[in-house]
Design an enzyme around this catalytic site. Structure first.
Site, PDB file in Angstrom:
ATOM      1  N   ASP A  34       0.835  -1.205   0.000  1.00 46.60           N
ATOM      2  CA  ASP A  34       0.000   0.000   0.000  1.00 46.60           C
ATOM      3  C   ASP A  34       0.871   1.256   0.000  1.00 46.60           C
ATOM      4  OD1 ASP A  34      -2.289   1.506   0.045  1.00 46.60           O
ATOM      5  OD2 ASP A  34      -2.769   1.116   2.147  1.00 46.60           O
ATOM      6  N   HIS A  51       2.972   3.257  -9.066  1.00 47.32           N
ATOM      7  CA  HIS A  51       2.771   1.834  -9.340  1.00 47.32           C
ATOM      8  C   HIS A  51       4.015   1.228 -10.007  1.00 47.32           C
ATOM      9  CE1 HIS A  51      -1.199   2.199  -7.886  1.00 47.32           C
ATOM     10  NE2 HIS A  51      -1.708   2.832  -8.929  1.00 47.32           N
ATOM     11  N   LEU A 145      11.104 -20.588  -4.082  1.00 44.00           N
ATOM     12  CA  LEU A 145      10.100 -19.700  -3.479  1.00 44.00           C
ATOM     13  C   LEU A 145       8.798 -19.876  -4.251  1.00 44.00           C
ATOM     14  CD1 LEU A 145       9.421 -17.092  -1.667  1.00 44.00           C
ATOM     15  CD2 LEU A 145       9.883 -15.788  -3.741  1.00 44.00           C
TER      16      LEU A 145
HETATM   17  C1  FPP Z   1      -1.666   0.314  -3.370  1.00 47.76           C
HETATM   18  O1  FPP Z   1      -1.255   1.619  -3.569  1.00 47.76           O
HETATM   19  C2  FPP Z   1      -1.194  -0.547  -4.406  1.00 47.76           C
HETATM   20  C3  FPP Z   1      -1.986  -1.086  -5.397  1.00 47.76           C
HETATM   21  C4  FPP Z   1      -3.401  -0.810  -5.554  1.00 47.76           C
HETATM   22  C5  FPP Z   1      -1.466  -1.958  -6.412  1.00 47.76           C
HETATM   23  C6  FPP Z   1      -0.192  -2.675  -6.108  1.00 47.76           C
HETATM   24  C7  FPP Z   1       0.424  -2.913  -7.404  1.00 47.76           C
HETATM   25  C8  FPP Z   1       1.733  -2.931  -7.671  1.00 47.76           C
HETATM   26  C9  FPP Z   1       2.786  -2.838  -6.656  1.00 47.76           C
HETATM   27  C10 FPP Z   1       2.199  -3.051  -9.061  1.00 47.76           C
HETATM   28  C11 FPP Z   1       1.644  -4.218  -9.825  1.00 47.76           C
HETATM   29  C12 FPP Z   1       2.169  -5.517  -9.341  1.00 47.76           C
HETATM   30  C13 FPP Z   1       2.595  -6.519 -10.114  1.00 47.76           C
HETATM   31  C14 FPP Z   1       2.948  -7.853  -9.514  1.00 47.76           C
HETATM   32  C15 FPP Z   1       2.744  -6.351 -11.564  1.00 47.76           C
HETATM   33  P1  FPP Z   1      -2.385   2.725  -3.681  1.00 47.76           P
HETATM   34  O2  FPP Z   1      -2.518   3.070  -5.120  1.00 47.76           O
HETATM   35  O3  FPP Z   1      -3.632   2.279  -3.014  1.00 47.76           O
HETATM   36  O4  FPP Z   1      -1.683   3.878  -2.884  1.00 47.76           O
HETATM   37  P2  FPP Z   1      -2.389   5.030  -2.037  1.00 47.76           P
HETATM   38  O5  FPP Z   1      -3.174   4.348  -0.955  1.00 47.76           O
HETATM   39  O6  FPP Z   1      -1.212   5.790  -1.518  1.00 47.76           O
HETATM   40  O7  FPP Z   1      -3.220   5.809  -2.997  1.00 47.76           O
END
Ligand code: FPP
Length: 256
Positions: A34, A51, A145
């Site tokens: 997050d 991202h 893993l």
């Molecule tokens: C949360 O940050 C993260 C996500 C919704 C997506 C997580 C995705 C990735 C790390 C990249 C994709 C992964 C792979 C395996 C290709 P948020 O956008 O909710 O952040 P915020 O709460 O600060 O807005």
């Protein structure tokens, strides 16, 4: 001049890694990644930049998990609720996933990583679905893993699907409801055959499970870190493992 490897920070880091290794590492670590959006906003960048940096953190974390002897790593990459984000952001996220599957699988394979996907993959474009199957097949025999990627995943939906399967089996006369126990029910979950997570880490300071591994988290230790996901690295992973080891020592029921 001290070389980088002997700076106090580097020594403290090595010490933390040694401590984390000395205790038995958790067999299964699950992470709620997050804070990508906040990381980008703090730099005046579009959310997609967060991202993208988040994918870099994924690559780092996979390497660290192998180094630290973790057997199974589950990453919450896309929740069933994430489809409600603006279309452009959903496209960015699915685009990153597509790219990840094409660009990273060979390296994951070389590192002995077995990929497994949980969640409702039918909601993704067909090419992504095909790449997911191909990646799982290609890496199926690897044993360094198990990397479980939760995609379009929701814990409640997973439990409902398992309950539906059980109800259908009972209706068809294949299952005696009186004989249903926790182990049999868990075999109907998408995580069948995997150990339950010992440790769940959430970054960015939020302290919620957000529909992640609801059944499987029954006995997990929860560790909430203030770091935003794109900044997650060795010190944070080591800190979470050290916290896990301290709790293990305190309650001491499991070998370790
Ligand atoms: C949360 O940050 C993260 C996500 C919704 C997506 C997580 C995705 C990735 C790390 C990249 C994709 C992964 C792979 C395996 C290709 P948020 O956008 O909710 O952040 P915020 O709460 O600060 O807005």
């Amino acid at each position: 001049m001290a070389s980088h490897g002997h700076t106090p920070a580097a020594l403290a880091e090595a010490d933390q890694t040694a401590t984390a290794r000395a205790a038995a590492p958790p067999a299964h670590v699950a992470i709620i990644m997050d804070g990508n959006g906040r990381w980008a906003a703090a730099r005046g960048l579009p959310r997609v930049a967060g991202h993208r940096a988040g994918v870099e953190a994924v690559r780092r974390t996979v390497r660290l998990a192998i180094e630290m002897g973790v057997g199974c790593l589950t990453l919450y990459a896309f929740s069933s609720e994430n489809w409600r984000r603006p279309v452009a952001e959903v496209l960015d996220l699915t685009g990153l996933l597509r790219h990840f599957l094409r660009a990273e699988i060979e390296e994951l394979h070389q590192r002995g990583v077995r990929l497994r996907v949980i969640g409702d993959r039918s909601r993704f474009d067909e090419d992504i679905q095909r790449d997911l199957v191909a990646a799982e097949r290609r890496t199926a025999a690897n044993a360094n893993l198990t990397l479980v990627v939760a995609l379009s995943y929701g814990g409640r939906a997973e439990i409902v699907a398992a309950a539906r399967a059980v109800a259908e089996a009972a209706l068809a006369g294949r299952l005696d409801p009186a004989r249903l126990d926790e182990a049999a029910f868990a075999r109907g979950l998408s995580t069948a055959g995997l150990p339950d997570p010992d440790l769940i880490i959430r970054t960015s300071g939020e302290q919620r499970l957000s529909n992640f591994l609801l059944w499987q988290s029954a006995y997990a230790e929860l560790v909430f870190l203030d770091v935003l996901w794109p900044d997650f690295g060795q010190p944070h992973f080591a800190e979470a493992l050290a916290e896990f080891a301290r709790r293990e020592r305190r309650f001491g029921a499991r070998p370790g």
